[in-house]
Design a protein around this motif. Structure first.
Motif, PDB file in Angstrom:
ATOM      1  N   ALA A 187       0.796  -1.252  -0.085  1.00 48.36           N
ATOM      2  CA  ALA A 187       0.047  -0.065  -0.206  1.00 48.36           C
ATOM      3  C   ALA A 187       0.815   0.970  -0.080  1.00 48.36           C
ATOM      4  N   GLY A 188       0.535   2.280  -0.806  1.00 47.72           N
ATOM      5  CA  GLY A 188       1.383   3.403  -0.889  1.00 47.72           C
ATOM      6  C   GLY A 188       2.518   3.224  -1.874  1.00 47.72           C
ATOM      7  N   HIS A 217      10.628  -4.080   2.299  1.00 47.20           N
ATOM      8  CA  HIS A 217       9.788  -3.159   1.608  1.00 47.20           C
ATOM      9  C   HIS A 217      10.633  -2.586   0.549  1.00 47.20           C
ATOM     10  N   LEU A 218      10.450  -2.786  -0.700  1.00 46.02           N
ATOM     11  CA  LEU A 218      11.346  -2.522  -2.042  1.00 46.02           C
ATOM     12  C   LEU A 218      10.535  -1.238  -2.691  1.00 46.02           C
ATOM     13  N   VAL A 219      11.053  -0.108  -2.992  1.00 48.10           N
ATOM     14  CA  VAL A 219      10.728   1.058  -3.643  1.00 48.10           C
ATOM     15  C   VAL A 219      11.875   1.371  -4.737  1.00 48.10           C
ATOM     16  N   PRO A 220      11.602   1.339  -5.985  1.00 46.81           N
ATOM     17  CA  PRO A 220      10.164   1.059  -6.493  1.00 46.81           C
ATOM     18  C   PRO A 220       9.938  -0.489  -6.581  1.00 46.81           C
TER      19      PRO A 220
END
Length: 211
Positions: free
Chosen positions: A8-9, A208-211
């Protein structure tokens, strides 16, 4: 084993078993031509991709990658409490093995299509049954988990949040509730095999991976 799903997000969540964590880290460094480390956050050198690592329950105090690798190599002792309206399971996970457990099924009336007084009567009956189930489940948790509470690094719960909450509202289980980890495992109706799967899932490192 590695599993992934959207976050989410933005970005995505990846779950890594402890045995694969070092290899995953090597892969991240390799794909990004190195990375800057800040605590449990890695930022790729070539494009700014970010990986934030979240230790498994019982290792919440680790502050950097080296400490995390050390911690997952010797998994802490945790308690498991899985519950849905019709069943519950409690267990002690000592390292990678379940050393004590109990699974119980409960009879709970389903909903009725009838309306008016009859519907209200069945609703009251279901509420009463839910209270009775929570009490019986708390009895099991007291017997399996509470005697070991001083040795547990965390209590990991799974299933239906409302049902788990109702069980842990029992005043006898206050020491267990104080150890409850914020994560709620997604599990099927509790059985022994589901408890065993939860013991594996609880050890995974979330990233948590971004992107």
């Amino acid at each position: 084993m590695v599993t992934a799903k959207p976050a989410a997000g933005g970005g995505r969540w990846v779950e890594i078993s402890p045995e694969r964590l070092r290899g995953w880290l090597d892969g991240f460094y390799g794909r990004h031509q190195g990375a800057d480390e800040s605590g449990l956050v890695l930022t790729g050198t070539n494009n700014g991709d970010r990986a934030t690592l979240f230790p498994p329950p019982g290792l919440d105090g680790v502050a950097d990658i080296d400490a995390l690798l050390t911690g997952v190599a010797t998994p802490p002792r945790i308690g498991l409490l899985l519950a849905r309206k019709g069943a519950m399971a409690a267990g002690i996970v000592d390292g990678t093995a379940i050393t004590a457990s109990k699974v119980e099924r409960f009879h709970v009336h389903g909903r009725t299509a009838a309306g008016g007084w009859s519907q209200q009567r069945y609703a009251r009956r279901r509420d009463n049954q839910a209270d009775q189930v929570a009490g019986k489940a708390a009895d099991i948790a007291e017997r399996i988990l509470l005697p070991e509470v001083a040795t547990l690094a965390a209590l990991v719960c799974g299933g239906d949040r409302g049902t788990v909450d109702a069980i842990l509202e029992d005043r006898r289980l206050a020491p267990l509730a104080a150890l409850r980890h914020e994560r709620l495992l997604e599990v099927a109706e509790p059985r022994l095999v589901v408890l065993e799967e939860a013991a594996v899932a609880a050890r995974k490192v979330r990233i948590h991976l971004v992107p």
